[in-house]
Write a protein that holds these residues in place. Structure first.
Motif, PDB file in Angstrom:
ATOM      1  N   ALA A   1      55.443  41.973  40.364  1.00  0.00           N
ATOM      2  CA  ALA A   1      54.312  42.907  40.239  1.00  0.00           C
ATOM      3  C   ALA A   1      53.132  42.408  41.070  1.00  0.00           C
ATOM      4  O   ALA A   1      52.446  43.200  41.742  1.00  0.00           O
ATOM      5  CB  ALA A   1      53.913  43.070  38.774  1.00  0.00           C
ATOM      6  N   ASP A   2      52.881  41.099  41.054  1.00  0.00           N
ATOM      7  CA  ASP A   2      51.793  40.542  41.876  1.00  0.00           C
ATOM      8  C   ASP A   2      52.070  40.742  43.366  1.00  0.00           C
ATOM      9  O   ASP A   2      51.162  41.063  44.141  1.00  0.00           O
ATOM     10  CB  ASP A   2      51.612  39.050  41.565  1.00  0.00           C
ATOM     11  N   ALA A   3      53.330  40.572  43.766  1.00  0.00           N
ATOM     12  CA  ALA A   3      53.695  40.792  45.170  1.00  0.00           C
ATOM     13  C   ALA A   3      53.495  42.260  45.550  1.00  0.00           C
ATOM     14  O   ALA A   3      53.006  42.583  46.641  1.00  0.00           O
ATOM     15  CB  ALA A   3      55.143  40.369  45.404  1.00  0.00           C
ATOM     16  N   ALA A   4      53.841  43.167  44.641  1.00  0.00           N
ATOM     17  CA  ALA A   4      53.657  44.594  44.906  1.00  0.00           C
ATOM     18  C   ALA A   4      52.167  44.937  45.002  1.00  0.00           C
ATOM     19  O   ALA A   4      51.762  45.764  45.824  1.00  0.00           O
ATOM     20  CB  ALA A   4      54.338  45.420  43.811  1.00  0.00           C
ATOM     21  N   ARG A   5      51.337  44.276  44.181  1.00  0.00           N
ATOM     22  CA  ARG A   5      49.883  44.491  44.273  1.00  0.00           C
ATOM     23  C   ARG A   5      49.337  43.988  45.610  1.00  0.00           C
ATOM     24  O   ARG A   5      48.404  44.565  46.177  1.00  0.00           O
ATOM     25  CB  ARG A   5      49.181  43.801  43.104  1.00  0.00           C
TER      26      ARG A   5
END
Length: 200
Positions: free
Chosen positions: A85-89
């Motif tokens: 999720a952090d990578a997608a953000r």
């Protein structure tokens, strides 16, 4: 104030030049708007990247929240979902940065595209046009006055090419100095003709 010459060829040339300048400015404004629109289209991938990144991040965070409720191993299973999720953000942030860059470019490129042609108009054509308007206005105001005729004759002696002055006679300067009315009138007419004005 005189905007155009009395003589038709000069006035027509001035009018055509003025119209060409207006068309020139209009066309460059249209080019600048077109450049703005084209550059703005470059922001579309950034918007899609931001939207996709935000959507993936939200889905992964939601999935991580659901996996986190699994007894005993829930916390361990949540870590990969949180990292993804952090990578997608980060992808969403990159999309936003790309949009910001394109937005700045969409302002700078059209400004440069329209700025150079407008500078040519403001610093080359406009000063020449204003100078002619001032000179012609003063010349038109004084051309019927004997003292004004003398000033126009003096201006002709000071600024006209020697070839034009010589056509008026080899002793035109001496004739002007001695106050010869015909010489003064001929010199004033030469100066007025140069400005495109009639000798009234």
């Amino acid at each position: 104030m005189k905007l155009y010459a009395d003589r038709v060829p000069v006035a027509l040339r001035q009018l055509i030049t003025d119209l060409l300048v207006v068309v020139w400015v209009y066309l460059w404004i249209r080019v600048a708007l077109w450049i703005h629109d084209v550059v703005e289209k470059l922001a579309v991938p950034g918007r899609k990247l931001e939207s996709a990144g935000s959507g993936i991040a939200d889905n992964l965070a939601d999935a991580g929240g659901k996996v986190g409720r699994v007894p005993i191993v829930g916390d361990e299973l949540t870590a990969p979902f949180t990292g993804a999720a952090d990578a997608a953000r980060s992808l969403a942030d990159a999309g936003q940065q790309q949009q910001d860059f394109v937005g700045q470019l969409a302002l700078i490129l059209p400004a440069v595209a329209v700025g150079v042609p407008l500078a040519l108009v403001l610093f080359m054509w406009l000063p020449m046009r204003v100078r002619w308007i001032r000179r012609a206005g003063i010349a038109a105001a004084v051309r019927n006055d004997p003292a004004g005729q003398d000033l126009l004759a003096l201006r002709a002696l000071a600024s006209q090419p020697l070839t034009k002055l010589a056509k008026l006679g080899p002793d035109i300067a001496q004739s002007w100095r001695s106050g010869d009315a015909a010489a003064v009138s001929a010199l004033a007419a030469l100066e007025l003709r140069e400005l495109g004005l009639h000798n009234r």
